[in-house]
Design an enzyme around this catalytic site. Structure first.
Site, short mmCIF file in Angstrom:
data_model
loop_
_atom_site.label_atom_id
_atom_site.label_comp_id
_atom_site.label_asym_id
_atom_site.label_seq_id
_atom_site.Cartn_x
_atom_site.Cartn_y
_atom_site.Cartn_z
NE ARG A 21 -4.21 -1.56 0.28
CZ ARG A 21 -5.29 -1.75 1.03
NH1 ARG A 21 -5.58 -0.93 2.00
NH2 ARG A 21 -6.08 -2.76 0.78
NE ARG A 25 -7.59 5.91 2.47
CZ ARG A 25 -8.43 5.27 3.27
NH1 ARG A 25 -9.41 5.93 3.85
NH2 ARG A 25 -8.30 3.99 3.49
NE ARG A 34 -10.01 7.02 -2.95
CZ ARG A 34 -11.31 7.19 -2.83
NH1 ARG A 34 -11.94 8.01 -3.62
NH2 ARG A 34 -11.98 6.53 -1.90
CG ASP A 71 -9.02 -3.46 -4.14
OD1 ASP A 71 -8.37 -2.98 -3.20
OD2 ASP A 71 -9.89 -4.35 -3.97
CE1 TYR A 144 -12.96 -7.78 1.81
CE2 TYR A 144 -11.32 -9.32 0.99
CZ TYR A 144 -11.68 -8.30 1.85
OH TYR A 144 -10.76 -7.80 2.73
O1 1CP Z 1 -0.06 0.31 -3.16
C1 1CP Z 1 -0.47 -0.86 -3.23
O2 1CP Z 1 -0.18 -1.74 -2.39
C2 1CP Z 1 -1.24 -1.28 -4.48
C3 1CP Z 1 -2.65 -1.23 -4.48
C4 1CP Z 1 -3.54 -2.16 -3.66
C5 1CP Z 1 -3.43 -3.54 -3.38
C6 1CP Z 1 -2.27 -4.47 -3.70
C7 1CP Z 1 -4.78 -1.73 -3.13
C8 1CP Z 1 -5.26 -0.35 -3.20
N1 1CP Z 1 -5.43 -2.82 -2.61
C9 1CP Z 1 -4.64 -3.93 -2.74
C10 1CP Z 1 -4.95 -5.30 -2.33
C11 1CP Z 1 -6.11 -5.55 -1.45
N2 1CP Z 1 -7.37 -5.01 -1.49
C12 1CP Z 1 -6.11 -6.55 -0.45
C13 1CP Z 1 -4.95 -7.47 -0.16
C14 1CP Z 1 -3.93 -6.81 0.69
C15 1CP Z 1 -4.38 -6.50 2.10
O3 1CP Z 1 -4.61 -7.44 2.86
O4 1CP Z 1 -4.45 -5.31 2.42
C16 1CP Z 1 -7.38 -6.57 0.15
C17 1CP Z 1 -7.85 -7.45 1.28
C18 1CP Z 1 -8.17 -5.58 -0.52
C19 1CP Z 1 -9.59 -5.26 -0.25
C20 1CP Z 1 -9.74 -3.84 0.10
N3 1CP Z 1 -9.68 -2.81 -0.81
C21 1CP Z 1 -9.86 -3.27 1.38
C22 1CP Z 1 -9.81 -4.04 2.68
C23 1CP Z 1 -11.16 -4.23 3.27
C24 1CP Z 1 -11.08 -5.14 4.50
O5 1CP Z 1 -11.75 -6.17 4.48
O6 1CP Z 1 -10.34 -4.82 5.44
C25 1CP Z 1 -9.93 -1.86 1.22
C26 1CP Z 1 -10.11 -0.83 2.28
C27 1CP Z 1 -9.80 -1.60 -0.17
C28 1CP Z 1 -9.73 -0.27 -0.83
C29 1CP Z 1 -8.36 0.12 -1.25
N4 1CP Z 1 -7.54 -0.65 -2.06
C30 1CP Z 1 -6.37 0.05 -2.31
C31 1CP Z 1 -6.46 1.32 -1.63
C32 1CP Z 1 -5.39 2.40 -1.66
C33 1CP Z 1 -7.70 1.33 -0.96
C34 1CP Z 1 -8.26 2.50 -0.16
C35 1CP Z 1 -9.19 3.27 -1.04
C36 1CP Z 1 -9.13 4.74 -0.90
O7 1CP Z 1 -8.27 5.42 -1.51
O8 1CP Z 1 -10.00 5.25 -0.20
#
Ligand code: 1CP
Length: 335
Positions: A21, A25, A34, A71, A144
């Protein structure tokens, strides 16, 4: 590239570094893009913007690898399941009732913009920076899809016992679709791929074998058949003692370690040559100061002489001060 040499099994000092990540943010320039994109899914599906946020942390901190900005839930969306991100709350999907809702034939058309982002990054990244493509592990993505949101996944856990055929059908579709999706990323220029099995640790051993290791192995084997030499990083988060079986049988070259796994023990239970990635506690990056300095130096010391990719045990949180990330980079570069 230092990152790819370590992925190939070389011990390099100081180790290459990137952070899960790393685009996100905690960076003001991310928040600007964003806001311009409007919603998170549009950001993922607009190549120029996804490219820009992927590059931001590379410009600022010079990480050794960039990870495609997207994502794990873009794939179920591409297969036909509705997806939205409730502001500040994470993903929402209508819980899947039947595998027949999924249509693999339309997926590539929907995720085409993500592949376009990979092609753009291939051209715009500095030549010393590796590009990591990724997908969710099928078990994690299915969590999910079946529950419709994060938070314990009670329906998935029940279904794994009560209707294993349904769960296996969903996983079979996801496994094939994940191969196509990752293969397209490699063709577009990804140097390696990572499989995020973030919720692997929720499954008891028999299900872990069936739902996590099995599909991960099928994906690894088929990707390596199509792209000889491609390296795969698995991230079976919270796998615990199943780490041993996972690293022996899932067909991955490297394993991402969460922050509750002792890295020396992990080294001992993984097959010789397995590359380890991780596993600094993300909380330390928020706290900074002596706790961060001590933990970084302990982790570096522990992995000196072994193939190691420095990273966190999970993603950076939005409340991390940029100065702490800069300090971490300085500490790791100094060795
Ligand atoms: O920078 C990076 O790492 C690349 C982008 C990336 C990756 C590899 C994002 C952006 N998401 C992911 C993978 C991802 N998404 C995972 C696996 C890694 C982990 O365990 O964190 C999972 C479980 C998700 C699902 C997801 N997407 C969640 C988690 C929800 C939960 O159950 O806890 C969330 C909050 C997102 C949204 C998301 N994805 C990525 C970002 C930067 C965000 C936040 C969105 C925003 O800008 O508001």
């Amino acid at each position: 590239m230092k990152f790819l040499e370590v992925l190939a099994g070389e011990a390099i000092w100081p180790p290459p570094l990137w952070l899960m990540r790393q685009a996100g943010r905690y960076l003001p320039e991310y928040r600007t893009v964003r806001a311009k994109a409007g919603d998170f899914i549009s950001l993922c599906l607009t190549p120029a913007l996804a490219e820009e946020v992927t590059l931001q942390p590379i410009r600022k901190f010079g990480f050794d690898a960039a990870i495609l900005f997207s994502d794990i839930l873009i794939l179920p969306m591409a297969l036909g399941q509705d997806l939205s991100f409730a502001e500040g709350e994470g993903p929402r999907l209508p819980p899947l009732e039947t595998a027949s809702l999924l249509n693999p034939d339309r997926a590539a058309g929907v995720y085409a913009p993500v592949i376009e982002t990979v092609s753009r990054l291939r051209r715009s990244l500095p030549k010393e920076t590796a590009l990591i493509g990724f997908a969710g592990g099928p078990a994690t993505v299915a969590c999910y899809m079946l529950d419709g949101q994060g938070g314990g996944f009670p329906r998935t856990r029940r279904l794994a016992y009560e209707n294993p055929r349904f769960v296996r059908d969903v996983l079979a579709i996801l496994t094939d679709a994940t191969v196509e999706y990752l293969s397209a990323q490699v063709n577009a220029g990804a140097d390696c791929v990572m499989l995020f099995e973030s919720w692997a640790g929720m499954f008891p051993p028999a299900q872990f074998r069936d739902l996590v290791i099995g599909p991960n192995r099928l994906i690894s084997d088929e990707l390596k058949r199509r792209h000889p030499g491609i390296k795969i990083i698995g991230f079976p988060r919270l796998a615990g003692l199943m780490l041993n079986e996972y690293t022996q049988k899932a067909g991955v070259d490297a394993v991402g370690l969460d922050n509750v796994t002792d890295i020396a023990t992990a080294r001992a239970v993984c097959p010789p040559g397995m590359v380890l990635q991780g596993n600094l506690d993300p909380l330390l990056l928020k706290l900074g100061g002596k706790p961060l300095e001590d933990a970084v130096s302990a982790l570096l010391g522990e992995m000196h002489g072994y193939p190691h990719i420095f990273n966190l045990g999970h993603g950076i949180t939005p409340d991390v001060p940029e100065a702490h990330v800069a300090r971490l980079v300085e500490l790791v570069r100094r060795g």
